[in-house]
Design an enzyme around this catalytic site. Sequence first.
Site, PDB file in Angstrom:
ATOM      1  N   ASN A 157      25.293   5.161  14.549  1.00  0.00           N
ATOM      2  CA  ASN A 157      25.251   4.119  13.523  1.00  0.00           C
ATOM      3  C   ASN A 157      24.341   2.981  13.950  1.00  0.00           C
ATOM      4  O   ASN A 157      23.910   2.894  15.080  1.00  0.00           O
ATOM      5  CB  ASN A 157      26.665   3.605  13.231  1.00  0.00           C
ATOM      6  CG  ASN A 157      27.276   4.260  12.021  1.00  0.00           C
ATOM      7  OD1 ASN A 157      26.720   4.227  10.922  1.00  0.00           O
ATOM      8  ND2 ASN A 157      28.431   4.884  12.205  1.00  0.00           N
ATOM      9  N   ASP A 205      30.006  -0.040  13.467  1.00  0.00           N
ATOM     10  CA  ASP A 205      29.362   0.724  12.397  1.00  0.00           C
ATOM     11  C   ASP A 205      28.006   0.072  12.093  1.00  0.00           C
ATOM     12  O   ASP A 205      27.237  -0.183  13.012  1.00  0.00           O
ATOM     13  CB  ASP A 205      30.287   0.770  11.172  1.00  0.00           C
ATOM     14  CG  ASP A 205      30.067   2.000  10.309  1.00  0.00           C
ATOM     15  OD1 ASP A 205      28.899   2.341  10.031  1.00  0.00           O
ATOM     16  OD2 ASP A 205      31.054   2.617   9.879  1.00  0.00           O
TER      17      ASP A 205
END
Length: 294
Positions: A157, A205
């Site tokens: 990510n 993330d």
Amino acid sequence: MSFSSKSPDQVEVWAAGDHELAEGARWIDGRLVYVDILAGRLLEVPDLTGPRTPREIARLDVPLGAVAPVGGRPGHWIAAAGTGIALLGPHGGLDWLARPEDRSAVRTRMNDGVCDPHGRFWAGSMPYDGTVGAGSLYRTDHDGSVHRVLDGMTIVNGPAFNSTGDRLYVADSAAGVIHRYALDPDGNPTDHAEFARTAAGGSPDGMTVDTDGCLWVAIWGHGAVHRYHPDGTHLTTLRLPARQPTSVCLTPTGGHLLITTARHGLDHPAGLDGSVLRAPVAAAAPLAHAYRQE
């Protein structure tokens, strides 16, 4: 620059929705552009003051991890989609540059991606079944060639870059680690350090770098956004009324942090899970960089 923690009641729903897995938030030409990955949808919310109803730009028959605009070609995008990298036209057609994940030993898909300040597109991959070490990070150069830059990660990510494009941040969400790499002028890693590690139950993330060089990171599972100093010091935590934030976007004029969230994997999604949120912050970031195609 100081930044105080905000309580959840200072975070508002900016664009309501029931997105399964919204991600890849970028500010492009006065609008928020993002994806709903598993549905293969490319979406936009036009501006900060107009009607805040997400509008579908395109829908693919494969997962869509992230896009970046193609410089000088309005309505054209470079996309991390399915098992590779493709150019996406105004009518939704895909022109594949490469599908490197077709050769993966386990079933995988492309995930988050972004352009660096030099106009190269970077995107990660991830295994559907969580096989450790099956994820990679790819760089697409100006000539359309796609190169595997890093491997051995699981759920890749980010990535995010400093203003000069010689520092790369990338998260291995499954391991809870944010890595930092120095890059040479050709985009090859020359040095590595572990930048930050999240507490158990939380996964780094999507992320972005602000004009002060600080890194903002959505923390999946912890309902939070973290902000880090360039030296890795954790400066603050912004708490959210949604459990699974997936990406963050700072507007260029400052004052607005936009956060995508997801309902995917929740047994009982609450009302704000899957919405796009906004929080007041004293920070800004440049417009999303475009892909420079030769």
